[in-house]
Design a protein around this motif. Structure first.
Motif, short mmCIF file in Angstrom:
data_model
loop_
_atom_site.label_atom_id
_atom_site.label_comp_id
_atom_site.label_asym_id
_atom_site.label_seq_id
_atom_site.Cartn_x
_atom_site.Cartn_y
_atom_site.Cartn_z
N ILE A 243 -1.39 7.92 -2.00
CA ILE A 243 -0.33 7.61 -1.04
C ILE A 243 -0.21 8.77 -0.06
CG2 ILE A 243 2.14 7.08 -0.81
CD1 ILE A 243 0.74 5.02 -2.54
N GLY A 244 -0.48 8.51 1.23
CA GLY A 244 -0.35 9.57 2.23
C GLY A 244 -0.86 9.09 3.58
N HIS A 245 -0.51 9.86 4.63
CA HIS A 245 -1.00 9.53 5.97
C HIS A 245 -2.44 10.01 6.10
CE1 HIS A 245 2.99 8.34 7.10
NE2 HIS A 245 3.47 9.54 6.78
N GLY A 246 -3.31 9.13 6.58
CA GLY A 246 -4.71 9.52 6.77
C GLY A 246 -5.63 8.96 5.70
N VAL A 247 -5.04 8.46 4.61
CA VAL A 247 -5.87 7.92 3.52
C VAL A 247 -6.64 6.70 4.02
CG1 VAL A 247 -5.87 7.04 1.14
CG2 VAL A 247 -4.17 8.72 1.84
N GLU A 248 -6.03 5.96 4.95
CA GLU A 248 -6.65 4.72 5.45
C GLU A 248 -8.01 4.98 6.11
OE1 GLU A 248 -3.75 5.98 6.36
OE2 GLU A 248 -4.01 6.59 8.45
N ARG A 249 -8.27 6.23 6.49
CA ARG A 249 -9.58 6.55 7.11
C ARG A 249 -10.69 6.63 6.07
NH1 ARG A 249 -6.62 10.79 9.56
NH2 ARG A 249 -7.66 12.16 8.08
N LEU A 250 -10.33 6.79 4.81
CA LEU A 250 -11.35 7.01 3.77
C LEU A 250 -11.86 5.68 3.23
CD1 LEU A 250 -9.51 9.80 1.73
CD2 LEU A 250 -11.15 10.09 3.59
N SER A 251 -13.19 5.61 3.01
CA SER A 251 -13.77 4.40 2.41
C SER A 251 -13.43 4.40 0.92
CB SER A 251 -15.28 4.41 2.59
OG SER A 251 -15.85 5.40 1.75
N PRO A 252 -13.44 3.21 0.28
CA PRO A 252 -13.20 3.16 -1.17
C PRO A 252 -14.16 4.08 -1.95
CG PRO A 252 -13.16 0.95 -0.26
CD PRO A 252 -13.59 1.86 0.85
N THR A 253 -15.40 4.14 -1.52
CA THR A 253 -16.38 4.99 -2.21
C THR A 253 -16.00 6.46 -2.11
OG1 THR A 253 -17.92 3.44 -1.19
CG2 THR A 253 -18.88 5.21 -2.52
N ARG A 254 -15.60 6.85 -0.90
CA ARG A 254 -15.20 8.24 -0.67
C ARG A 254 -13.97 8.59 -1.53
NH1 ARG A 254 -16.54 13.07 -0.23
NH2 ARG A 254 -15.10 14.46 0.88
N LEU A 255 -13.02 7.67 -1.55
CA LEU A 255 -11.79 7.89 -2.31
C LEU A 255 -12.12 8.05 -3.79
CD1 LEU A 255 -8.82 8.08 -1.50
CD2 LEU A 255 -8.56 5.66 -2.02
N ARG A 256 -13.00 7.22 -4.26
CA ARG A 256 -13.42 7.27 -5.68
C ARG A 256 -14.09 8.61 -6.00
NH1 ARG A 256 -15.55 4.08 -10.16
NH2 ARG A 256 -15.86 5.75 -11.66
N GLN A 257 -14.94 9.05 -5.04
CA GLN A 257 -15.63 10.33 -5.22
C GLN A 257 -14.64 11.49 -5.31
OE1 GLN A 257 -19.04 10.73 -5.59
NE2 GLN A 257 -18.33 12.78 -6.21
N LEU A 258 -13.65 11.45 -4.41
CA LEU A 258 -12.64 12.52 -4.40
C LEU A 258 -11.85 12.54 -5.69
CD1 LEU A 258 -11.38 12.03 -0.73
CD2 LEU A 258 -12.59 14.05 -1.60
N LEU B 248 1.66 -0.36 -2.98
CA LEU B 248 0.21 -0.15 -2.96
C LEU B 248 -0.27 -0.27 -1.51
CD1 LEU B 248 -2.48 0.00 -4.69
CD2 LEU B 248 -2.55 -2.49 -4.44
N PRO B 249 -0.93 0.79 -0.99
CA PRO B 249 -1.41 0.71 0.39
C PRO B 249 -2.48 -0.37 0.52
CG PRO B 249 -1.45 2.97 -0.44
CD PRO B 249 -1.21 2.09 -1.61
N GLU B 250 -2.48 -1.00 1.68
CA GLU B 250 -3.47 -2.05 1.93
C GLU B 250 -4.88 -1.49 1.76
OE1 GLU B 250 -3.91 -5.22 5.45
OE2 GLU B 250 -1.87 -4.44 5.12
N GLY B 251 -5.75 -2.27 1.17
CA GLY B 251 -7.14 -1.85 1.03
C GLY B 251 -7.41 -1.02 -0.20
N GLN B 252 -6.36 -0.57 -0.88
CA GLN B 252 -6.59 0.23 -2.10
C GLN B 252 -6.44 -0.63 -3.36
OE1 GLN B 252 -5.33 4.24 -2.64
NE2 GLN B 252 -4.58 4.41 -0.53
N GLN B 253 -7.11 -0.15 -4.40
CA GLN B 253 -7.07 -0.87 -5.68
C GLN B 253 -6.84 0.10 -6.83
OE1 GLN B 253 -10.70 -3.05 -6.17
NE2 GLN B 253 -9.87 -4.88 -5.16
N THR B 254 -6.24 -0.41 -7.88
CA THR B 254 -6.06 0.44 -9.06
C THR B 254 -7.31 0.36 -9.94
OG1 THR B 254 -5.01 -1.44 -10.14
CG2 THR B 254 -3.55 0.22 -9.20
N GLU B 255 -7.63 1.48 -10.55
CA GLU B 255 -8.74 1.50 -11.49
C GLU B 255 -8.46 2.56 -12.56
OE1 GLU B 255 -13.57 2.20 -11.70
OE2 GLU B 255 -12.42 2.99 -10.02
#
Ligand SMILES: [Zn+2]
Length: 507
Positions: free
Chosen positions: A87-102, A154-161
């Motif tokens: 949850i934060g400003h700027g997260v929408e720029r990250l791809s799901p793969t990138r987010l997962r990596q981080l 839940l921000p749009e485009g994100q999923q729980t895992e």
């Protein structure tokens, strides 16, 4: 040895996140904690955890430099680590793969949260979270948290895992469905989760505000008689019990009529606490049916006489307990193995079916109660939520005790253990097996000690119970005698003038 002066544990700072999705048809996300954890194993919870030192260094828009701001960071970081949602400003720029990596890097300790946010130019914002009330674990618990609850969408485009580890699984569901699972006994959750779900069930809009309307007094009241499942209340009362326990769980169960199980405190201030809880139930038109005693020990009966005087309720227990307590507690009714105590609530059409089990071992007349609808097994002192069970002859008998534990394993539908001391156990089978293995290990150690020439229980204690505080060695000695009695019955140990040794056949 001071038996009841342990000060309560200091609460640790923690934060949890109530994650929501689908504004049209709101769903909430909860996780199940791994059955392998040594704290709240198998409980359902909202994602969350404790504060890291580094959390204080992270800037939060709209809440900079405040304690609340820091705890929002904790909630956001824990949510990310546990579910992959950031949850934060700027997260929408990250791809799901990138987010997962981080997330993987963060969990593996390859990058700190502060550095991650800086590197990806993500800004945290307090305005993205709603604040729900703080909740402090009651004083009777061995581990306590001062938890700040927050809520977010839940921000749009994100999923729980959920990654395997501390958590076993996660689930999206409607708040009413979550509450249904609680009523039916499918989950174990703590009071603030119940409170949040109840507030959410009336609609997600403004639910945190509605929670804030419930004052601290009322929250304290809810924690003084924790509703572990609908109509199953735990009122932990300070008693002269055996460390590390400091309290005995007095239980109140039912709907229109209630039974009170093990009002064990002899202390006037604790009896007043229970009176207040019962008076509030009575004020809503409920009635007290009877007091049930699981077994004869003072920390389970200390408040019986007071309740009988105050409310004029009858007392029920096993015949052997009644006989042992003759002249001390007047018992009006015997409970036999297999008896059913049926309690109902007309308004909800729910019932509580308490099936009595005679489970000797800790005490000869020990009763357990299996609530058959929810699968809640009330274990008295047969299994406890903290510390170990003392089997002290002649009242205690190891053979019977082990048979009682095996009987627990054979019951259909046991979803949780509700013990006489300590927290509810949400992993019943695992815990009962653990108990059996523990006794088996002790027995082998005792046989070893005998083979090494130990002949007296005290010698055996010194060798076998090296891990137990010396103050408890007297109790340990009784447990050793209980083991030896079992081994003698089995013909594996013999005894002559107080000296024990291995029976010839076994050596
Ligand atoms: Zn006991």
């Amino acid at each position: 040895m001071s038996l009841h002066d342990n000060p309560p544990a200091t609460p640790r700072d923690a934060a949890a996140m109530i994650l929501l999705r689908d504004r049209e048809d709101p769903h909430v996300y909860w996780v199940r904690r791994s059955p392998c954890l040594n704290f709240m194993a198998g409980y359902h919870a909202f994602p969350g955890g404790q504060r890291d030192d580094e959390d204080r260094l992270i800037e939060v828009r709209h809440s900079a430099g405040t304690e609340d701001g820091v705890m929002r960071v904790v909630a956001i970081r824990e949510l990310f680590e546990e579910t992959g949602v950031l949850i934060g400003h700027g997260v929408e720029r990250l791809s799901p793969t990138r987010l997962r990596q981080l997330r993987d890097d963060l969990c593996a300790g390859k990058i700190g949260f502060a550095e991650l946010l800086r590197q990806e130019q993500i800004e945290l914002d307090a305005a993205l979270l709603d604040e729900a009330p703080r909740w402090v674990t009651p004083a009777a618990h061995p581990r306590r948290y001062d938890t700040r609850f927050y809520a977010c969408w839940l921000p749009e485009g994100q999923q729980t895992e959920i990654l395997p580890g501390e958590l076993e699984s996660g689930e999206w569901l409607r708040p009413v469905e979550a509450l249904r699972k609680w009523v039916d006994g499918e989950v174990v959750i703590v009071t603030p989760i119940v409170a949040a779900l109840q507030a959410l069930a009336a609609g997600a809009d403004g639910f945190t505000a509605r929670m804030h309307e419930v004052g601290q007094d009322e929250r304290d009241h809810l924690e003084s008689r924790v509703e572990m499942r609908y109509g199953i209340y735990i009122c932990p009362l300070r008693t002269p019990t055996i460390p590390p326990a400091t309290h005995t769980n007095c239980l109140i169960i039912g709907g229109d009529e209630l039974v009170v199980i093990d009002p064990g405190s002899p202390y006037p201030d604790q009896q007043r606490r229970l009176d207040e809880v019962l008076d509030r139930f009575l004020a809503t038109g409920r009635r007290l049916r009877e007091i049930i005693i699981t077994h004869l020990h003072p920390d389970h009966i200390g408040g019986v006489a007071h309740l009988v005087r105050r409310y004029g309720v009858p007392v029920a227990t096993h015949r052997l307990t009644a006989e042992a307590l003759e002249g001390e507690v007047r018992v009006d009714r015997y409970i036999e193995d297999g008896d059913l105590i049926l309690l109902r609530e007309e308004a909800t059409d729910l019932e509580w079916r308490l099936r009595a089990l005679w489970t000797p071992g800790h005490a000869r007349g020990h009763l357990s109660l299996h609530e058959e609808r929810t699968g809640t097994l009330i274990t008295g002192d047969c299994v406890v939520g903290m510390g170990t069970v003392v089997i002290a002859p002649p009242e205690g008998r190891m053979v019977d005790y082990l048979a009682s534990l095996h009987r627990y394993l054979e019951l259909p539908n046991v979803t949780a253990l509700l013990p006489g001391h300590g927290p509810v156990i949400a992993t019943p089978r695992e815990r009962i097996l653990e108990y059996l293995e523990h006794r088996q290990r002790r027995e082998l150690q005792i046989l070893d000690a005998l083979a090494n020439g130990c002949q007296h229980p005290a010698e055996i204690v010194d060798q076998v119970y090296a891990d137990v505080a010396p103050a408890l060695h007297q109790l340990a000695e009784l447990s050793v005698i209980a083991h030896l009695e079992k081994l003698i019955e089995e013909g594996r140990v013999s005894q002559a003038v107080g000296n024990y040794r291995l029976a010839v056949a076994a050596s």
